[in-house]
Design a protein around this motif. Sequence first.
Motif, PDB file in Angstrom:
ATOM      1  N   VAL A  29      -0.014   7.063   0.333  1.00  0.00           N
ATOM      2  CA  VAL A  29      -1.565   6.937  -0.207  1.00  0.00           C
ATOM      3  C   VAL A  29      -1.529   7.971  -1.515  1.00  0.00           C
ATOM      4  O   VAL A  29      -1.725   9.200  -0.808  1.00  0.00           O
ATOM      5  N   THR A  30      -2.014   7.695  -2.757  1.00  0.00           N
ATOM      6  CA  THR A  30      -2.082   8.810  -3.542  1.00  0.00           C
ATOM      7  C   THR A  30      -3.630   9.156  -3.884  1.00  0.00           C
ATOM      8  O   THR A  30      -3.935  10.239  -4.417  1.00  0.00           O
ATOM      9  N   GLU A  31      -4.308   8.107  -3.558  1.00  0.00           N
ATOM     10  CA  GLU A  31      -5.790   8.275  -3.844  1.00  0.00           C
ATOM     11  C   GLU A  31      -6.741   7.304  -3.311  1.00  0.00           C
ATOM     12  O   GLU A  31      -6.313   6.230  -2.791  1.00  0.00           O
ATOM     13  N   ILE A  32      -7.922   7.795  -2.290  1.00  0.00           N
ATOM     14  CA  ILE A  32      -8.571   7.129  -1.783  1.00  0.00           C
ATOM     15  C   ILE A  32      -9.692   6.887  -2.973  1.00  0.00           C
ATOM     16  O   ILE A  32     -10.732   7.641  -3.324  1.00  0.00           O
ATOM     17  N   LEU A  33      -9.939   5.336  -3.299  1.00  0.00           N
ATOM     18  CA  LEU A  33     -10.594   5.069  -4.241  1.00  0.00           C
ATOM     19  C   LEU A  33     -12.071   4.711  -3.653  1.00  0.00           C
ATOM     20  O   LEU A  33     -13.146   5.064  -4.513  1.00  0.00           O
TER      21      LEU A  33
END
Length: 82
Positions: A29-33
Motif C-alpha cells: 500500500v503506497t497511499e490511503i486515499l
Amino acid sequence: MKIHVDCYAGHRGEETPRTVTLGENVIRVTEILDQWLAPDHRYFKCRGDDGGVYLIRHDVASEQWQLVYFSLTEALPPGTPH
C-alpha cells in the motif's frame, strides 16, 4: 474475495493497511486515499504499488478482510492504454 492484510498500528492503536495479499501476489500500500470507520466494519480505499486502487473491508467481529473493489483503470491517467 477473502484476502490477507498486514497492518501497522499507529500511536493511537488504529490499524492502517500496509500490504494486501491476493493469492500469491503481495501488493504494498503506497497511499490511503480514503477511509470509513464504523463500530462493526472499517473500509480503506488504497493505492497499491502496482498502480491499482483497492477498496478493502475489515469485519471487526470476525477479524476477516475482504476485497470489495479493484480498479487498475481508475489509477491510470486519461488516455493511457489498458
